[in-house]
Scaffold this motif. Structure first.
Motif, mmCIF file in Angstrom:
data_model
loop_
_atom_site.group_PDB
_atom_site.id
_atom_site.type_symbol
_atom_site.label_atom_id
_atom_site.label_comp_id
_atom_site.label_asym_id
_atom_site.label_seq_id
_atom_site.Cartn_x
_atom_site.Cartn_y
_atom_site.Cartn_z
ATOM 1 N N GLU A 1 10.889 6.373 -3.075
ATOM 2 C CA GLU A 1 12.334 6.134 -3.039
ATOM 3 C C GLU A 1 12.795 5.271 -4.204
ATOM 4 O O GLU A 1 13.975 4.956 -4.310
ATOM 5 N N ASN A 2 11.857 4.859 -5.054
ATOM 6 C CA ASN A 2 12.146 3.963 -6.170
ATOM 7 C C ASN A 2 12.838 2.694 -5.678
ATOM 8 O O ASN A 2 13.892 2.285 -6.162
ATOM 9 N N THR A 3 12.211 2.072 -4.676
ATOM 10 C CA THR A 3 12.809 0.896 -4.043
ATOM 11 C C THR A 3 11.846 -0.283 -4.063
ATOM 12 O O THR A 3 10.624 -0.110 -4.066
ATOM 13 N N GLU A 4 12.430 -1.468 -4.056
ATOM 14 C CA GLU A 4 11.629 -2.686 -3.971
ATOM 15 C C GLU A 4 11.403 -3.113 -2.523
ATOM 16 O O GLU A 4 10.705 -4.090 -2.271
ATOM 17 N N SER A 5 11.987 -2.400 -1.579
ATOM 18 C CA SER A 5 11.792 -2.707 -0.163
ATOM 19 C C SER A 5 10.495 -2.074 0.339
ATOM 20 O O SER A 5 10.284 -0.873 0.154
ATOM 21 N N PRO A 6 9.630 -2.843 1.005
ATOM 22 C CA PRO A 6 8.366 -2.275 1.511
ATOM 23 C C PRO A 6 8.527 -1.516 2.821
ATOM 24 O O PRO A 6 7.709 -1.633 3.737
ATOM 25 N N GLY A 7 9.592 -0.707 2.919
ATOM 26 C CA GLY A 7 9.833 0.053 4.141
ATOM 27 C C GLY A 7 9.079 1.370 4.175
ATOM 28 O O GLY A 7 9.627 2.391 4.574
ATOM 29 N N VAL A 8 7.843 1.331 3.762
ATOM 30 C CA VAL A 8 6.977 2.515 3.801
ATOM 31 C C VAL A 8 5.678 2.155 4.538
ATOM 32 O O VAL A 8 4.591 2.606 4.179
ATOM 33 N N GLU A 9 5.837 1.359 5.585
ATOM 34 C CA GLU A 9 4.672 0.875 6.310
ATOM 35 C C GLU A 9 4.141 1.923 7.289
ATOM 36 O O GLU A 9 4.847 2.840 7.719
ATOM 37 N N SER A 10 2.878 1.749 7.632
ATOM 38 C CA SER A 10 2.219 2.527 8.686
ATOM 39 C C SER A 10 2.414 4.038 8.535
ATOM 40 O O SER A 10 2.820 4.710 9.484
ATOM 41 N N PRO A 11 2.139 4.615 7.360
ATOM 42 C CA PRO A 11 2.289 6.073 7.237
ATOM 43 C C PRO A 11 1.351 6.799 8.188
ATOM 44 O O PRO A 11 0.198 6.408 8.378
ATOM 45 N N PHE A 12 1.864 7.852 8.820
ATOM 46 C CA PHE A 12 1.068 8.671 9.738
ATOM 47 C C PHE A 12 1.483 10.122 9.532
ATOM 48 O O PHE A 12 2.675 10.437 9.530
ATOM 49 N N VAL A 13 0.504 11.024 9.352
ATOM 50 C CA VAL A 13 0.783 12.421 9.045
ATOM 51 C C VAL A 13 0.224 13.322 10.138
ATOM 52 O O VAL A 13 -0.916 13.142 10.586
ATOM 53 N N VAL A 14 1.027 14.294 10.556
ATOM 54 C CA VAL A 14 0.629 15.296 11.554
ATOM 55 C C VAL A 14 1.010 16.668 11.023
ATOM 56 O O VAL A 14 2.105 16.840 10.472
ATOM 57 N N LYS A 15 0.126 17.649 11.194
ATOM 58 C CA LYS A 15 0.444 19.027 10.820
ATOM 59 C C LYS A 15 0.821 19.821 12.060
ATOM 60 O O LYS A 15 0.128 19.790 13.072
ATOM 61 N N ARG A 16 1.938 20.546 11.950
ATOM 62 C CA ARG A 16 2.409 21.427 13.027
ATOM 63 C C ARG A 16 2.730 22.781 12.412
ATOM 64 O O ARG A 16 3.692 22.904 11.656
ATOM 65 N N GLY A 17 1.935 23.810 12.685
ATOM 66 C CA GLY A 17 2.150 25.094 12.052
ATOM 67 C C GLY A 17 1.993 24.961 10.557
ATOM 68 O O GLY A 17 0.952 24.510 10.060
ATOM 69 N N ASP A 18 3.026 25.334 9.811
ATOM 70 C CA ASP A 18 3.000 25.211 8.352
ATOM 71 C C ASP A 18 3.638 23.924 7.863
ATOM 72 O O ASP A 18 3.740 23.702 6.649
ATOM 73 N N ASP A 19 4.068 23.064 8.776
ATOM 74 C CA ASP A 19 4.793 21.852 8.403
ATOM 75 C C ASP A 19 3.927 20.605 8.548
ATOM 76 O O ASP A 19 3.108 20.499 9.456
ATOM 77 N N PHE A 20 4.184 19.664 7.643
ATOM 78 C CA PHE A 20 3.522 18.363 7.677
ATOM 79 C C PHE A 20 4.588 17.294 7.916
ATOM 80 O O PHE A 20 5.589 17.234 7.182
ATOM 81 N N TYR A 21 4.377 16.475 8.940
ATOM 82 C CA TYR A 21 5.333 15.437 9.304
ATOM 83 C C TYR A 21 4.781 14.070 8.878
ATOM 84 O O TYR A 21 3.643 13.720 9.203
ATOM 85 N N LEU A 22 5.596 13.310 8.184
ATOM 86 C CA LEU A 22 5.253 11.958 7.752
ATOM 87 C C LEU A 22 6.086 10.963 8.535
ATOM 88 O O LEU A 22 7.322 11.001 8.493
ATOM 89 N N PHE A 23 5.428 10.077 9.270
ATOM 90 C CA PHE A 23 6.069 9.009 10.020
ATOM 91 C C PHE A 23 5.973 7.725 9.198
ATOM 92 O O PHE A 23 4.881 7.348 8.757
#
Length: 315
Positions: A215-237
């Motif tokens: 996001e080109n941000t100085e805020s560390p609001g990208v904590e605890s990434p979690f990825v799940v695949k559903r069909g052809d889609d990948f979800y990033l939490f």
């Protein structure tokens, strides 16, 4: 030539007639068939929360099932952050888990464990706080006794900083490419936060960092990434949006290597440090740490609403 032309036209008419008959059969037209197919939905819903364990502070954590024991295990950050709390339960959704001996790394401050199983070994990845911050890797055969870390598997730096503050590792199995992907929160230079990733074939040796969410941000609001695949889609939490006391944002992409802000499909607020867990009956849940904005460790049903049939886990 005329006979050949007539034959070609006759054959084409037969093919077209057969196709038309198929379309008009009891199976319906092509348009009807497409209309009947469930289209992926962007509407993810979360049910009511239930408290699993009474505690004023439990932050980033990992939940995993032991099929040999038929028990669920949880490891997570607990005060004063020099050890991980260890909880077990017979059922994922039961209230009141049992507290066991914690995990520690020589008294060092440690954050954000993530545990996966590969073969007959469990692998835990976690952040060890220092300069630089390091991601460590230990293994266990039973989720009770862990090997000793011999050093970091990632301690990222670049020309801008010798401490990119990488943290919150999450390891995802990329079956399509026969590899593992580790996602983590990290600085891309001296001040801008992103979600980075590295790949591995053996869970020990990891590639150099690449960026999958920026996001080109100085805020560390990208904590605890979690990825799940559903069909052809990948979800990033992603958690702590905005940092430090924000909600959980969910992004969807058809690549496990790139999400953009426009890919957001759901916001859950308030929420923090979510783990996405599938129970042995196939149902999905989202955990909620007590952290600094909630009371107790909690769990809630997670409904994808994407038309895909749930598979009961073979455990």
């Amino acid at each position: 030539m005329k006979k050949q032309t007539l034959f070609i036209l006759f054959a084409a008419a037969l093919v077209a007639g057969g196709l038309f008959a198929w379309l008009k059969s009891g199976e319906g037209t092509v348009a009807e068939k497409q209309a009947e197919m469930p289209a992926p939905s962007k509407v993810i819903t979360v049910g009511d929360t239930v408290a699993l364990y009474r505690t004023p502070y439990l932050n980033d954590h990992s939940v995993i099932y032991s099929p040999e024991e038929k028990k669920w295990h949880l490891y997570g950050i607990a005060y004063p952050q020099s050890e991980f709390i260890h909880l077990v339960a017979d059922s994922l959704t039961q209230e009141g888990w049992t507290k066991l001996e914690p995990f520690s790394d020589g008294g060092a401050e440690i954050w954000a464990p993530h545990i996966i199983r590969n073969g007959d070994l469990y692998h835990m990845y976690y952040t060890k706080i220092g300069t630089p911050r390091e991601i460590h890797h230990v293994t266990s055969k039973d989720l009770y006794t862990w090997s000793k870390s011999e050093g970091p598997v990632l301690a990222l730096s670049n020309e801008f900083s010798d401490n990119l503050k990488n943290k919150d590792p999450m390891v995802f199995r990329d079956e399509d490419r026969n590899q593992w992907i580790m996602y983590y929160s990290v600085l891309k230079d001296a001040k801008h936060w992103v979600v980075g990733y590295s790949t591995s074939k053996d869970l020990d040796n990891w590639s150099d960092m690449k960026i999958c969410f920026d996001e080109n941000t100085e805020s560390p609001g990208v904590e605890s990434p979690f990825v799940v695949k559903r069909g052809d889609d990948f979800y990033l939490f992603l958690s702590a949006r905005p940092w430090p006391v924000g909600g959980e944002d969910i992004f969807r992409s058809q690549s496990p290597f790139r999400w953009e802000v426009k890919d957001k499909v759901k916001r859950i607020d308030p929420w923090h440090a979510a783990e996405v867990v599938q129970d042995i009956d196939g149902k999905w849940y989202l955990t909620l740490s007590s952290g600094i904005q909630a009371d107790d460790l909690k769990i809630a049903p997670l409904n994808w609403n994407d038309g895909l049939q749930e598979n009961i886990l073979a455990k």
